[in-house]
Design a protein around this motif. Structure first.
Motif: not given
Length: 161
Positions: A2-3, A8-10, A14-23, A27-34
């Motif tokens: 179970y995932k 895609s949600i992660v 993360l791309n909206l998460w202020p520490p990432f966005w502000g810096a 995230i360019v790619t996340i594979s379907d199996d992480f």
């Protein structure tokens, strides 16, 4: 297995998460199996240091939650996964956008499951290379994680073994 979350949600979160966005981290790619993640760090005026290159804290930040989140996605809710320790080696100045590829092998996953099946702690270590736009090594970051089966799943593993 179970995932916990869809990749895609992660990625979106993360791309909206202020520490990432502000810096300037994306995230360019996340594979379907992480098991694979590619991240980019844009060189912006607000993340430059006094030498007008990538701020070291931003380089370090781009690696911060990635391996933990990958293992959470792979192992699911049965495990605690935390960053335990990290070390960065700055090789050369980051004078452009930077990228980092994070990979977790099947062999690594099997080893984690084998060692932790009866509740033992495990501290896998991963090294990620951060590259400039010319493919040159800018820094290496070693991350050590803490992985352990949650108590309610340890008994189940012992009963099966």
């Amino acid at each position: 297995m179970y995932k916990v979350y869809k990749p895609s949600i992660v990625k979106f979160a993360l791309n909206l998460w202020p520490p990432f966005w502000g810096a300037g981290i994306k995230i360019v790619t996340i594979s379907d199996d992480f098991r694979f993640v590619r991240i980019k760090l844009k060189l912006r005026w607000w993340n430059k240091n006094a030498n007008r290159t990538q701020y070291g804290g931003s380089i370090f930040s781009l690696t911060d939650p990635v391996y933990s989140l990958m293992l959470m996605g792979i192992l699911g809710r049965e495990y605690f996964v935390w960053d335990k320790q990290a070390n960065i080696n700055f090789i050369k100045p980051g004078d452009s956008d930077l990228t980092a590829d994070f990979v977790i092998s099947e062999q690594c996953i099997e080893e984690i499951k084998r060692v932790t099946k009866s509740g033992d702690k495990y501290f896998p270590s991963f090294t990620v290379n951060v590259l400039n736009c010319r493919g040159e090594l800018v820094s290496q970051v070693e991350r050590t994680l803490y992985v352990r089966k949650k108590p309610e799943y340890r008994m189940e593993s012992n009963a099966i073994s």
